[in-house]
Design a protein around this motif. Structure first.
Motif, mmCIF file in Angstrom:
data_model
loop_
_atom_site.group_PDB
_atom_site.id
_atom_site.type_symbol
_atom_site.label_atom_id
_atom_site.label_comp_id
_atom_site.label_asym_id
_atom_site.label_seq_id
_atom_site.Cartn_x
_atom_site.Cartn_y
_atom_site.Cartn_z
ATOM 1 N N SER A 32 0.549 2.970 -0.670
ATOM 2 C CA SER A 32 1.381 3.796 -1.533
ATOM 3 C C SER A 32 1.135 5.251 -1.193
ATOM 4 O O SER A 32 0.190 5.594 -0.475
ATOM 5 C CB SER A 32 1.037 3.521 -3.008
ATOM 6 N N GLU A 36 -5.098 4.308 -4.595
ATOM 7 C CA GLU A 36 -5.194 3.340 -5.680
ATOM 8 C C GLU A 36 -6.274 2.328 -5.356
ATOM 9 O O GLU A 36 -6.657 2.145 -4.210
ATOM 10 C CB GLU A 36 -3.850 2.640 -5.885
ATOM 11 N N THR A 41 -3.331 -2.240 -6.835
ATOM 12 C CA THR A 41 -2.140 -2.095 -5.996
ATOM 13 C C THR A 41 -1.274 -3.358 -6.050
ATOM 14 O O THR A 41 -1.791 -4.474 -5.988
ATOM 15 C CB THR A 41 -2.528 -1.785 -4.541
ATOM 16 N N GLU A 354 9.253 7.762 -3.632
ATOM 17 C CA GLU A 354 8.537 6.633 -4.222
ATOM 18 C C GLU A 354 8.109 6.994 -5.636
ATOM 19 O O GLU A 354 7.707 8.129 -5.913
ATOM 20 C CB GLU A 354 7.308 6.279 -3.396
ATOM 21 N N ASP A 355 8.200 6.009 -6.527
ATOM 22 C CA ASP A 355 7.678 6.141 -7.889
ATOM 23 C C ASP A 355 6.577 5.103 -8.063
ATOM 24 O O ASP A 355 6.823 3.899 -7.941
ATOM 25 C CB ASP A 355 8.790 5.922 -8.916
ATOM 26 N N ARG A 356 5.369 5.561 -8.302
ATOM 27 C CA ARG A 356 4.228 4.668 -8.549
ATOM 28 C C ARG A 356 3.894 4.746 -10.032
ATOM 29 O O ARG A 356 3.361 5.729 -10.527
ATOM 30 C CB ARG A 356 3.039 5.094 -7.679
ATOM 31 N N SER A 358 2.300 3.027 -13.666
ATOM 32 C CA SER A 358 1.307 2.151 -14.279
ATOM 33 C C SER A 358 1.443 2.237 -15.791
ATOM 34 O O SER A 358 1.623 3.331 -16.346
ATOM 35 C CB SER A 358 -0.115 2.555 -13.878
ATOM 36 N N GLU A 367 1.803 -2.760 -12.954
ATOM 37 C CA GLU A 367 1.758 -1.839 -11.812
ATOM 38 C C GLU A 367 3.064 -1.982 -11.039
ATOM 39 O O GLU A 367 3.443 -3.087 -10.647
ATOM 40 C CB GLU A 367 0.575 -2.158 -10.885
ATOM 41 N N ALA A 369 5.642 -0.233 -7.936
ATOM 42 C CA ALA A 369 5.927 0.696 -6.840
ATOM 43 C C ALA A 369 7.386 0.519 -6.452
ATOM 44 O O ALA A 369 7.817 -0.585 -6.107
ATOM 45 C CB ALA A 369 5.018 0.435 -5.644
ATOM 46 N N GLY A 371 10.447 2.342 -4.097
ATOM 47 C CA GLY A 371 10.702 3.390 -3.120
ATOM 48 C C GLY A 371 11.824 3.053 -2.170
ATOM 49 O O GLY A 371 12.268 1.907 -2.074
#
Length: 460
Positions: A32, A36, A41, A354-356, A358, A367, A369, A371
């Motif tokens: 990512s 992390e 992840t 990308e958007d990570r 949580s 979690e 991810a 993108g």
């Protein structure tokens, strides 16, 4: 179209030792845009540490990768000879290989030769399975291998080995982590006569790096690696292509270099990362006694990239990263077969986001991810590569699922080489879906993954 439906069950254990970190404490930087933990992840990841390499007494990165589930390594002879990596059944050209984030794949024919990649100076190797073109663009079709060299603590190691067949191996590495400075380096020399006449292999590797943090919000670095090698090729096919015969003067030599300048700046609540990088490879081949007359080949290949990202702080929407990358790949190839590819290049421009995310929910956490990346090549056009991955983490258990698309741009040799090149080639494309379960114990990981990969427009 080529399809794979595969189930993999993995039980990985390491010997109990006081210095071995817990599996869930390992930090991943490749899966990512956000560092992390391995436990959180939503990607399918394996991490090899320096302790793991030392316990295996591995001299080559390829030998370390042989132990990783889902990977296959093929070498055409004794140490030093051409070595290819295959991830999840994909071809060797569909695995992206990075050194500290710098692409190492050869732009002439896409793949990477692991034959001379030593473990000297290697601190960690991260292996990500599945398509990652959403972050890394071309070649990240079946997976990504990122070889990292920056240490976390000061140390000094010296290793000298000798053995049969005139084997000599000497390596020294050291690091100083103090105050604002991190300085590290490694050198290695190898010499081996092999197992047959003209089976010798000699190699020298130098790795160095320096990082300064003059202010809490500013980091400057310089990373470099150079390897040169010389080896004999003891056998080749005869003039009727019916048998292998000894070759006493068939040889190959070359060199490989990578250099990277990473800069990080935190300003106005945004973290900016800039990396300028250059990767160069030269290969020379010759055989004065070939069946149809003297043979030779000379290839010079380079990839120069600039990558800039801007990353927000963690908000209710997660950590959002946007970025862009420019690359120019160049090749000069001449040989005795008439496959001349002179002064050819391939340019690309890309934008990605990308958007990570949580979110803690009760006794577990979600979690996510999400993108996508847009790549434009001057050779074949444009490609959009999406990826979404989600995981439910509860205690030391993790359920995960992912979907992604990947692509491989036609290599310069595939486009322009006489007799087999085709300038009209489109990119190879893939789609991958997977589900999996991970259970983390302090010194072991139990993992079950089912995935399906579909490949279109394969270049053969």
């Amino acid at each position: 179209m080529k399809s794979f439906l595969v189930f993999i069950f993995i039980l990985v254990t390491v010997p109990l030792a006081a210095q071995t970190p817990a599996v869930s404490a390992q930090i991943v930087v490749t899966a990512s845009s956000v560092p992390e933990s391995l436990e959180s992840t939503p990607a399918t990841v394996s991490v090899i540490t320096r302790d793991d390499i030392d316990k295996q007494q591995a001299r080559d990165v390829a030998d370390v990768l042989r132990e990783v589930p889902g990977l296959a390594v093929a070498r055409t002879g004794s140490p030093g000879k051409f070595t290819s990596l295959f991830i999840r059944g994909g071809s060797s050209k569909q695995a992206l290989v990075l050194w500290n984030g710098v692409e190492m794949n050869n732009p002439y024919l896409s793949g990477y030769n692991f034959g001379q990649l030593s473990t000297a100076g290697v601190e960690k190797i991260e292996i990500i399975r599945g398509p990652y073109s959403a972050l890394y663009g071309s070649e990240a079709v079946s997976g990504v291998v990122n070889v990292l060299s920056t240490p976390a603590q000061s140390r000094l190691n010296v290793d000298v080995t000798g053995g049969g067949n005139a084997l000599k191996n000497g390596a020294a590495s050291g690091a100083i982590v103090s105050g604002i400075w991190t300085v590290h380096g490694a050198v290695e020399h190898r010499d081996d006569d092999g197992f047959a006449p003209n089976d010798d292999f000699a190699s020298d590797t130098v790795v160095a790096g320096v990082q300064a943090v003059p202010q809490p919000n500013l980091s400057l670095g310089l990373l470099a690696r150079h390897n040169r090698y010389d080896l004999g090729i003891p056998r080749n096919v005869n003039s009727t292509f019916t048998a292998f015969v000894p070759t006493l003067h068939r040889r190959e030599k070359g060199s490989e270099s990578q250099i990277a300048l990473p800069i990080r700046l935190d300003a106005g609540g945004v973290r900016y990362d800039l990396r300028l990088a250059d990767s160069e490879r030269n290969e020379k081949f010759g055989d004065p006694d070939a069946p149809f007359g003297a043979e030779f080949g000379n290839t010079d290949a380079s990839s120069r990239t600039a990558r800039l990202t801007a990353q927000s702080r963690r908000t209710v929407a997660g950590v959002i990263t946007i970025g862009g990358e420019m690359e120019r790949a160049s090749v000069d190839h001449t040989d005795s077969f008439g496959l001349d590819v002179r002064h050819r290049s391939r340019d690309s421009r890309s934008f990605f986001a990308e958007d990570r995310f949580s979110k803690q929910l009760g006794k577990g956490a979600v979690e996510l991810a999400l993108g996508a990346r847009y790549d434009h090549f001057d050779t074949f056009g444009s490609q959009v590569s999406p990826r979404v991955a989600v995981a439910w983490v509860a205690g030391r258990s993790k359920w995960r699922a992912a979907f992604g698309e990947g692509f491989r741009a036609p290599a310069i040799g595939e486009l322009y080489a006489p007799f087999f090149g085709n300038p009209q080639l489109d990119a190879e494309r893939s789609r991958n879906v997977e589900i999996g379960f991970d259970r983390y114990i302090r010194q072991a990981t139990i993992s079950l993954t089912a995935f399906r990969s579909d490949y279109d427009d394969l270049i053969t």
